[in-house]
Design an enzyme around this catalytic site. Structure first.
Site, PDB file in Angstrom:
ATOM      1  N   ASN A   1       1.520  -1.106  26.723  1.00 14.82           N
ATOM      2  CA  ASN A   1       2.400  -1.527  25.610  1.00 14.82           C
ATOM      3  C   ASN A   1       2.638  -3.033  25.615  1.00 14.82           C
ATOM      4  O   ASN A   1       3.327  -3.548  26.490  1.00 14.82           O
ATOM      5  CB  ASN A   1       3.716  -0.756  25.664  1.00 14.82           C
ATOM      6  CG  ASN A   1       3.548   0.637  25.100  1.00 14.82           C
ATOM      7  OD1 ASN A   1       2.762   1.415  25.634  1.00 14.82           O
ATOM      8  ND2 ASN A   1       4.227   0.932  24.017  1.00 14.82           N
TER       9      ASN A   1
ATOM     10  N   THR B   1      -7.118   0.544  23.928  1.00 10.90           N
ATOM     11  CA  THR B   1      -5.727   0.974  24.067  1.00 10.90           C
ATOM     12  C   THR B   1      -5.558   2.147  25.021  1.00 10.90           C
ATOM     13  O   THR B   1      -6.464   2.977  25.167  1.00 10.90           O
ATOM     14  CB  THR B   1      -5.173   1.376  22.678  1.00 10.90           C
ATOM     15  OG1 THR B   1      -3.906   2.023  22.858  1.00 10.90           O
ATOM     16  CG2 THR B   1      -6.080   2.354  21.960  1.00 10.90           C
TER      17      THR B   1
ATOM     18  N   THR C   1      -1.786  -7.939   7.499  1.00 12.83           N
ATOM     19  CA  THR C   1      -0.561  -7.844   8.304  1.00 12.83           C
ATOM     20  C   THR C   1      -0.274  -9.165   9.019  1.00 12.83           C
ATOM     21  O   THR C   1       0.809  -9.337   9.558  1.00 12.83           O
ATOM     22  CB  THR C   1      -0.661  -6.721   9.369  1.00 12.83           C
ATOM     23  OG1 THR C   1      -1.775  -6.997  10.214  1.00 12.83           O
ATOM     24  CG2 THR C   1      -0.847  -5.360   8.728  1.00 12.83           C
TER      25      THR C   1
ATOM     26  N   GLY D   1       2.461  12.401  17.878  1.00 11.45           N
ATOM     27  CA  GLY D   1       1.387  11.643  18.527  1.00 11.45           C
ATOM     28  C   GLY D   1       1.789  10.903  19.794  1.00 11.45           C
ATOM     29  O   GLY D   1       0.975  10.176  20.358  1.00 11.45           O
TER      30      GLY D   1
ATOM     31  N   PHE E   1      -9.321  -8.755  17.192  1.00  5.20           N
ATOM     32  CA  PHE E   1      -7.914  -8.323  17.172  1.00  5.20           C
ATOM     33  C   PHE E   1      -7.533  -7.768  15.798  1.00  5.20           C
ATOM     34  O   PHE E   1      -6.373  -7.846  15.419  1.00  5.20           O
ATOM     35  CB  PHE E   1      -6.985  -9.513  17.436  1.00  5.20           C
ATOM     36  CG  PHE E   1      -7.153 -10.186  18.760  1.00  5.20           C
ATOM     37  CD1 PHE E   1      -6.688  -9.593  19.927  1.00  5.20           C
ATOM     38  CD2 PHE E   1      -7.767 -11.425  18.851  1.00  5.20           C
ATOM     39  CE1 PHE E   1      -6.831 -10.227  21.152  1.00  5.20           C
ATOM     40  CE2 PHE E   1      -7.906 -12.075  20.071  1.00  5.20           C
ATOM     41  CZ  PHE E   1      -7.440 -11.475  21.228  1.00  5.20           C
TER      42      PHE E   1
ATOM     43  N   TYR F   1      -5.517   6.869  15.835  1.00  2.06           N
ATOM     44  CA  TYR F   1      -5.593   5.493  16.328  1.00  2.06           C
ATOM     45  C   TYR F   1      -6.387   5.452  17.636  1.00  2.06           C
ATOM     46  O   TYR F   1      -7.380   4.718  17.764  1.00  2.06           O
ATOM     47  CB  TYR F   1      -4.179   4.921  16.524  1.00  2.06           C
ATOM     48  CG  TYR F   1      -4.143   3.667  17.344  1.00  2.06           C
ATOM     49  CD1 TYR F   1      -4.889   2.549  16.966  1.00  2.06           C
ATOM     50  CD2 TYR F   1      -3.372   3.581  18.500  1.00  2.06           C
ATOM     51  CE1 TYR F   1      -4.869   1.386  17.733  1.00  2.06           C
ATOM     52  CE2 TYR F   1      -3.335   2.430  19.262  1.00  2.06           C
ATOM     53  CZ  TYR F   1      -4.086   1.345  18.877  1.00  2.06           C
ATOM     54  OH  TYR F   1      -4.066   0.203  19.647  1.00  2.06           O
TER      55      TYR F   1
HETATM   56  N1  UDP Z   1      10.233   4.438  19.832  1.00  2.00           N
HETATM   57  C1  UDP Z   1      11.523   4.879  19.581  1.00  2.00           C
HETATM   58  N2  UDP Z   1      12.190   4.367  18.496  1.00  2.00           N
HETATM   59  C2  UDP Z   1      11.620   3.459  17.648  1.00  2.00           C
HETATM   60  C3  UDP Z   1      10.307   2.997  17.927  1.00  2.00           C
HETATM   61  C4  UDP Z   1       9.634   3.522  19.027  1.00  2.00           C
HETATM   62  O1  UDP Z   1      12.050   5.704  20.308  1.00  2.00           O
HETATM   63  O2  UDP Z   1      12.283   3.072  16.674  1.00  2.00           O
HETATM   64  C5  UDP Z   1       9.511   4.970  21.001  1.00  2.00           C
HETATM   65  C6  UDP Z   1       8.193   5.654  20.682  1.00  2.00           C
HETATM   66  O3  UDP Z   1       8.397   6.983  20.249  1.00  2.00           O
HETATM   67  C7  UDP Z   1       7.481   5.542  22.026  1.00  2.00           C
HETATM   68  C8  UDP Z   1       7.967   4.191  22.578  1.00  2.00           C
HETATM   69  O4  UDP Z   1       9.172   3.894  21.849  1.00  2.00           O
HETATM   70  O5  UDP Z   1       7.953   6.571  22.880  1.00  2.00           O
HETATM   71  C9  UDP Z   1       6.990   3.063  22.363  1.00  2.00           C
HETATM   72  O6  UDP Z   1       6.594   3.074  20.997  1.00  2.00           O
HETATM   73  P1  UDP Z   1       5.944   1.841  20.284  1.00  2.00           P
HETATM   74  O7  UDP Z   1       5.794   2.213  18.832  1.00  2.00           O
HETATM   75  O8  UDP Z   1       6.722   0.613  20.597  1.00  2.00           O
HETATM   76  O9  UDP Z   1       4.525   1.672  20.978  1.00  2.00           O
HETATM   77  P2  UDP Z   1       3.312   2.733  21.172  1.00  2.00           P
HETATM   78  O10 UDP Z   1       3.576   3.399  22.504  1.00  2.00           O
HETATM   79  O11 UDP Z   1       3.322   3.680  20.031  1.00  2.00           O
HETATM   80  O12 UDP Z   1       2.112   1.867  21.195  1.00  2.00           O
END
Ligand code: UDP
Length: 329
Positions: A171, A118, A35, A285, A74, A142
């Site tokens: 985040n 995390t 990635t 999730g 990482f 995860y």
């Molecule tokens: N999210 C969203 N639309 C998207 C991508 C993410 O609403 O296209 C939401 C996701 O459901 C979560 C928040 O944004 O509530 C943060 O998600 P992200 O995948 O950025 O980080 P995570 O919290 O999974 O590490």
């Protein structure tokens, strides 16, 4: 002495590589480029292409890099949604990779590791903000894989003279201040980069996953930590271990949560674009809210987050504008 950065071509790893070099460290990078991007790694770092699950490859790197003062890890998979669909892939890479790594570190007598954990290890937390003593009950593979990694490190540390720091990211978003490196995933799934891709005209709209969560506006709440602050914590964590600090885990966040709609609104202000949006179904999730109490990191590591959500989005926006196709140009 050398800092060995595993996953140094990825989003967080490339920023760590850049900053360790900027602070005068000697840096070697390992990445399997699954990635990550070779172009994200500065030429000053020695680069080894390969997979940490490959023990012979890893031992070869440790043989060539004979003066490793610490390892920064990482190179785990990190997508909640993907982990729900492919749990074994997460255990195999994240847990399996860490196990091989700890074995090789032990074999070569490398004593310190700082690794990315995390907020997803907490699952649906009983309290907010979340402290280090909040019970960890992950609700996705995860988070579970990272919790297993934390526990494995703790057992290995108790059995040997290895010490570790687990940094529990909330985040992570943003980019280097000058916009020269940033976030470039092949299939982007994260909220802020997707929002910015809409602002760039690369996507029609942002789908907000669910507005029936137990939060003020019904959308999920997350605690955004800027890339510069995040990397600073890693450098301080390694220094802490080097000066005899004991193995420990630290939450990294800002104690301020923003709902998905608030993030969207901030991005509209930063970019000046309308950024069309739509409310869609929940994503599997996702907990309602994840907000960090990071006072322990602030006290023990002498670390203090300084980037606001506006700063974070502004840095990310600069990167996305300068590199609309990531590292592909
Ligand atoms: N999210 C969203 N639309 C998207 C991508 C993410 O609403 O296209 C939401 C996701 O459901 C979560 C928040 O944004 O509530 C943060 O998600 P992200 O995948 O950025 O980080 P995570 O919290 O999974 O590490």
């Amino acid at each position: 002495m050398t800092v060995l950065i595993l996953g140094g071509a990825g989003y967080v790893g490339s920023h760590a590589t850049d900053e360790f070099l900027a602070r005068g460290y000697d840096v070697a990078v390992v990445d399997n480029l699954s990635t990550g991007h070779r172009a994200a790694v500065a030429d000053k770092a020695r680069f080894y292409e390969g997979d940490i699950r490959d023990k012979n490859f890893l031992a070869d790197v440790f043989t060539k890099e004979s003066d490793i003062e610490g390892v920064m890890h990482f190179c785990a998979y990190s997508l909640v949604g993907e982990s729900m669909e492919k749990p074994l892939m997460y255990f195999e890479n994240n847990v399996g990779g860490a196990m091989t790594l700890l074995d090789v570190m032990h074999q070569f007598d490398v004593k310190h590791i700082v690794f990315s954990s995390t907020a997803a290890t907490f699952g649906i937390p009983e309290v907010s903000p979340i402290t280090e003593t909040t019970p960890q009950n992950p609700i996705n593979p995860y988070g579970e894989s990272k919790l297993i990694m934390e526990k494995m490190m703790a057992w290995q540390a108790s059995a040997t003279d290895m010490t570790y720091v687990a940094l529990r990211y909330f985040n992570v978003a943003g980019a280097k201040h000058d916009g020269s490196i940033g976030e470039a995933h092949k299939n982007e799934t994260h909220l802020i980069p997707i929002i910015l891709q809409v602002a760039l005209g690369q996507r029609e709209k942002i789908m907000i996953y669910g507005d029936d969560y137990h939060t003020e506006d019904g959308t999920c709440v997350r605690d955004y930590i800027g890339m510069t602050d995040l990397i600073d914590a890693h450098i301080k964590a390694l220094a802490y271990l080097k000066t005899g600090g004991k193995s420990d885990a630290f939450n990294l966040g800002t104690k301020t949560g923003y709902s998905n709609l608030q993030v969207l609104e901030t991005a509209r202000q930063v970019t000046g674009h309308a950024i069309p949006s739509e409310i869609g179904p929940r994503r599997a999730g996702d907990p309602d809210a994840l907000v960090a109490d990071s006072s322990k990191a602030q006290q023990t590591l002498d670390w203090k987050p300084s980037e606001s959500l506006t700063d974070i989005i502004a840095n990310a926006w600069q990167w996305h504008q300068n590199h609309p196709h990531g590292y592909a140009e």
